[in-house]
Design a protein around this motif. Structure first.
Motif, PDB file in Angstrom:
ATOM      1  N   MET A  88       0.841  -1.202   0.000  1.00 25.89           N
ATOM      2  CA  MET A  88       0.000   0.000   0.000  1.00 25.89           C
ATOM      3  C   MET A  88       0.876   1.252   0.000  1.00 25.89           C
ATOM      4  O   MET A  88       0.411   2.345  -0.238  1.00 25.89           O
ATOM      5  N   HIS A  89       2.181   1.094   0.242  1.00 26.35           N
ATOM      6  CA  HIS A  89       3.101   2.224   0.356  1.00 26.35           C
ATOM      7  C   HIS A  89       3.691   2.623  -0.997  1.00 26.35           C
ATOM      8  O   HIS A  89       4.297   1.800  -1.669  1.00 26.35           O
ATOM      9  N   VAL A  90       3.502   3.882  -1.359  1.00 23.43           N
ATOM     10  CA  VAL A  90       4.151   4.437  -2.538  1.00 23.43           C
ATOM     11  C   VAL A  90       5.477   5.003  -2.034  1.00 23.43           C
ATOM     12  O   VAL A  90       5.559   6.136  -1.594  1.00 23.43           O
ATOM     13  N   ASP A  91       6.501   4.166  -2.041  1.00 25.22           N
ATOM     14  CA  ASP A  91       7.771   4.526  -1.421  1.00 25.22           C
ATOM     15  C   ASP A  91       8.915   3.995  -2.276  1.00 25.22           C
ATOM     16  O   ASP A  91       9.118   2.779  -2.367  1.00 25.22           O
ATOM     17  N   PRO A  92       9.681   4.904  -2.904  1.00 23.54           N
ATOM     18  CA  PRO A  92      10.788   4.439  -3.749  1.00 23.54           C
ATOM     19  C   PRO A  92      11.826   3.619  -2.983  1.00 23.54           C
ATOM     20  O   PRO A  92      12.465   2.740  -3.556  1.00 23.54           O
ATOM     21  N   ASP A  93      12.001   3.913  -1.693  1.00 27.92           N
ATOM     22  CA  ASP A  93      12.961   3.132  -0.896  1.00 27.92           C
ATOM     23  C   ASP A  93      12.503   1.687  -0.729  1.00 27.92           C
ATOM     24  O   ASP A  93      13.319   0.753  -0.784  1.00 27.92           O
ATOM     25  N   LEU A  94      11.200   1.494  -0.519  1.00 23.44           N
ATOM     26  CA  LEU A  94      10.664   0.126  -0.424  1.00 23.44           C
ATOM     27  C   LEU A  94      10.808  -0.595  -1.759  1.00 23.44           C
ATOM     28  O   LEU A  94      11.159  -1.777  -1.797  1.00 23.44           O
ATOM     29  N   ALA A  95      10.513   0.100  -2.835  1.00 25.15           N
ATOM     30  CA  ALA A  95      10.640  -0.504  -4.162  1.00 25.15           C
ATOM     31  C   ALA A  95      12.086  -0.926  -4.406  1.00 25.15           C
ATOM     32  O   ALA A  95      12.345  -2.040  -4.882  1.00 25.15           O
ATOM     33  N   ALA A 103      13.119  -9.150  -6.204  1.00 27.57           N
ATOM     34  CA  ALA A 103      11.810  -9.038  -6.845  1.00 27.57           C
ATOM     35  C   ALA A 103      11.953  -8.493  -8.265  1.00 27.57           C
ATOM     36  O   ALA A 103      12.821  -7.665  -8.544  1.00 27.57           O
ATOM     37  N   THR A 104      11.100  -8.970  -9.127  1.00 35.16           N
ATOM     38  CA  THR A 104      11.081  -8.537 -10.519  1.00 35.16           C
ATOM     39  C   THR A 104      10.380  -7.197 -10.675  1.00 35.16           C
ATOM     40  O   THR A 104      10.738  -6.399 -11.532  1.00 35.16           O
ATOM     41  N   ALA A 105       9.379  -6.951  -9.841  1.00 36.43           N
ATOM     42  CA  ALA A 105       8.583  -5.725  -9.946  1.00 36.43           C
ATOM     43  C   ALA A 105       8.102  -5.309  -8.562  1.00 36.43           C
ATOM     44  O   ALA A 105       8.119  -6.103  -7.614  1.00 36.43           O
ATOM     45  N   TYR A 106       7.675  -4.062  -8.472  1.00 34.35           N
ATOM     46  CA  TYR A 106       7.082  -3.526  -7.238  1.00 34.35           C
ATOM     47  C   TYR A 106       5.888  -2.697  -7.646  1.00 34.35           C
ATOM     48  O   TYR A 106       6.005  -1.751  -8.425  1.00 34.35           O
ATOM     49  N   LEU A 107       4.720  -3.082  -7.160  1.00 36.79           N
ATOM     50  CA  LEU A 107       3.482  -2.363  -7.462  1.00 36.79           C
ATOM     51  C   LEU A 107       2.797  -1.956  -6.176  1.00 36.79           C
ATOM     52  O   LEU A 107       3.000  -2.585  -5.132  1.00 36.79           O
ATOM     53  N   THR A 108       1.980  -0.923  -6.264  1.00 38.94           N
ATOM     54  CA  THR A 108       1.206  -0.530  -5.095  1.00 38.94           C
ATOM     55  C   THR A 108      -0.217  -1.063  -5.238  1.00 38.94           C
ATOM     56  O   THR A 108      -0.699  -1.311  -6.345  1.00 38.94           O
ATOM     57  N   ASP A 111      -2.478   0.647  -7.652  1.00 34.90           N
ATOM     58  CA  ASP A 111      -2.282   0.522  -9.095  1.00 34.90           C
ATOM     59  C   ASP A 111      -3.455  -0.242  -9.713  1.00 34.90           C
ATOM     60  O   ASP A 111      -4.104  -1.058  -9.054  1.00 34.90           O
ATOM     61  N   ALA A 112      -3.695   0.013 -10.986  1.00 36.23           N
ATOM     62  CA  ALA A 112      -4.777  -0.669 -11.700  1.00 36.23           C
ATOM     63  C   ALA A 112      -4.483  -2.165 -11.784  1.00 36.23           C
ATOM     64  O   ALA A 112      -3.324  -2.570 -11.929  1.00 36.23           O
ATOM     65  N   PRO A 113      -5.531  -2.995 -11.685  1.00 36.93           N
ATOM     66  CA  PRO A 113      -5.328  -4.448 -11.809  1.00 36.93           C
ATOM     67  C   PRO A 113      -4.584  -4.853 -13.080  1.00 36.93           C
ATOM     68  O   PRO A 113      -3.827  -5.813 -13.073  1.00 36.93           O
ATOM     69  N   ASP A 114      -4.784  -4.100 -14.163  1.00 34.04           N
ATOM     70  CA  ASP A 114      -4.088  -4.419 -15.417  1.00 34.04           C
ATOM     71  C   ASP A 114      -2.572  -4.368 -15.264  1.00 34.04           C
ATOM     72  O   ASP A 114      -1.859  -5.119 -15.924  1.00 34.04           O
ATOM     73  N   GLN A 115      -2.089  -3.484 -14.381  1.00 32.15           N
ATOM     74  CA  GLN A 115      -0.647  -3.398 -14.158  1.00 32.15           C
ATOM     75  C   GLN A 115      -0.129  -4.662 -13.480  1.00 32.15           C
ATOM     76  O   GLN A 115       0.939  -5.166 -13.835  1.00 32.15           O
ATOM     77  N   LEU A 116      -0.878  -5.183 -12.535  1.00 31.77           N
ATOM     78  CA  LEU A 116      -0.489  -6.425 -11.876  1.00 31.77           C
ATOM     79  C   LEU A 116      -0.541  -7.591 -12.855  1.00 31.77           C
ATOM     80  O   LEU A 116       0.376  -8.409 -12.915  1.00 31.77           O
ATOM     81  N   ILE A 117      -1.583  -7.639 -13.647  1.00 30.86           N
ATOM     82  CA  ILE A 117      -1.721  -8.705 -14.655  1.00 30.86           C
ATOM     83  C   ILE A 117      -0.562  -8.657 -15.630  1.00 30.86           C
ATOM     84  O   ILE A 117       0.039  -9.689 -15.954  1.00 30.86           O
ATOM     85  N   SER A 118      -0.195  -7.467 -16.075  1.00 32.93           N
ATOM     86  CA  SER A 118       0.943  -7.310 -16.989  1.00 32.93           C
ATOM     87  C   SER A 118       2.251  -7.743 -16.334  1.00 32.93           C
ATOM     88  O   SER A 118       3.087  -8.378 -16.963  1.00 32.93           O
ATOM     89  N   ALA A 119       2.429  -7.366 -15.053  1.00 39.83           N
ATOM     90  CA  ALA A 119       3.651  -7.752 -14.335  1.00 39.83           C
ATOM     91  C   ALA A 119       3.742  -9.268 -14.210  1.00 39.83           C
ATOM     92  O   ALA A 119       4.825  -9.850 -14.369  1.00 39.83           O
ATOM     93  N   ILE A 120       2.629  -9.917 -13.926  1.00 36.82           N
ATOM     94  CA  ILE A 120       2.613 -11.376 -13.821  1.00 36.82           C
ATOM     95  C   ILE A 120       2.995 -12.006 -15.153  1.00 36.82           C
ATOM     96  O   ILE A 120       3.836 -12.902 -15.227  1.00 36.82           O
ATOM     97  N   ARG A 121       2.398 -11.526 -16.214  1.00 33.02           N
ATOM     98  CA  ARG A 121       2.704 -12.082 -17.545  1.00 33.02           C
ATOM     99  C   ARG A 121       4.135 -11.749 -17.961  1.00 33.02           C
ATOM    100  O   ARG A 121       4.742 -12.485 -18.735  1.00 33.02           O
ATOM    101  N   GLY A 122       4.681 -10.643 -17.442  1.00 32.03           N
ATOM    102  CA  GLY A 122       6.053 -10.257 -17.767  1.00 32.03           C
ATOM    103  C   GLY A 122       7.109 -11.118 -17.092  1.00 32.03           C
ATOM    104  O   GLY A 122       8.279 -11.062 -17.434  1.00 32.03           O
TER     105      GLY A 122
END
Length: 123
Positions: A88-95, A103-108, A111-122
């Motif tokens: 839930m944290h928008v924090d560049p240090d956490l990312a 980790a391959t990606a960091y999302l909050t 973020d839109a569900p499509d971003q998570l879906i794209s990250a999973i497929r990526g």
């Protein structure tokens, strides 16, 4: 034509409502398979070993340990798993900490569900 392999997903988050919501969203994708849910870091590590997911959606605040710690421990044993930090944290240090943990990606969570879906497929 051969059927594309399902992407096996483990959700690690200490909030049951969020895990349930993610399951509902992700199960709409025909190539996604939710194979497990962990409510804390120790359970995430145990389930990662037992279930061998392709992707883990990893919360930062897991109660018993931080998501970065769980990620490091999982990837030390199973480097082929793709971990996506999810917070839930928008924090560049956490990312940055999550990326350093492997980790391959960091999302909050905002973020839109499509971003998570794209990250999973990526992965």
């Amino acid at each position: 034509m051969t059927k594309k392999k399902d992407i096996k997903i483990l959700i690690a988050d200490d909030h049951q409502a969020l895990r349930e919501g993610l399951k509902v969203i992700l199960q709409l994708e025909p190539d996604f398979s939710i194979i497990g849910e962990a409510e804390d870091g120790k359970q995430a590590i145990k389930l990662a070993q037992a279930l061998v997911p392709d992707v883990i959606i990893m919360d930062m605040d897991l109660g018993d340990m931080h998501g970065t710690q769980a990620t490091e421990l999982i990837l030390a044993r199973q480097p082929d798993i793709c971990v996506i930090g999810f917070s839930m944290h928008v924090d560049p240090d956490l990312a940055e900490a999550m990326h350093k943990a492997g980790a391959t990606a960091y999302l909050t969570k905002s973020d839109a569900p499509d971003q998570l879906i794209s990250a999973i497929r990526g992965c």
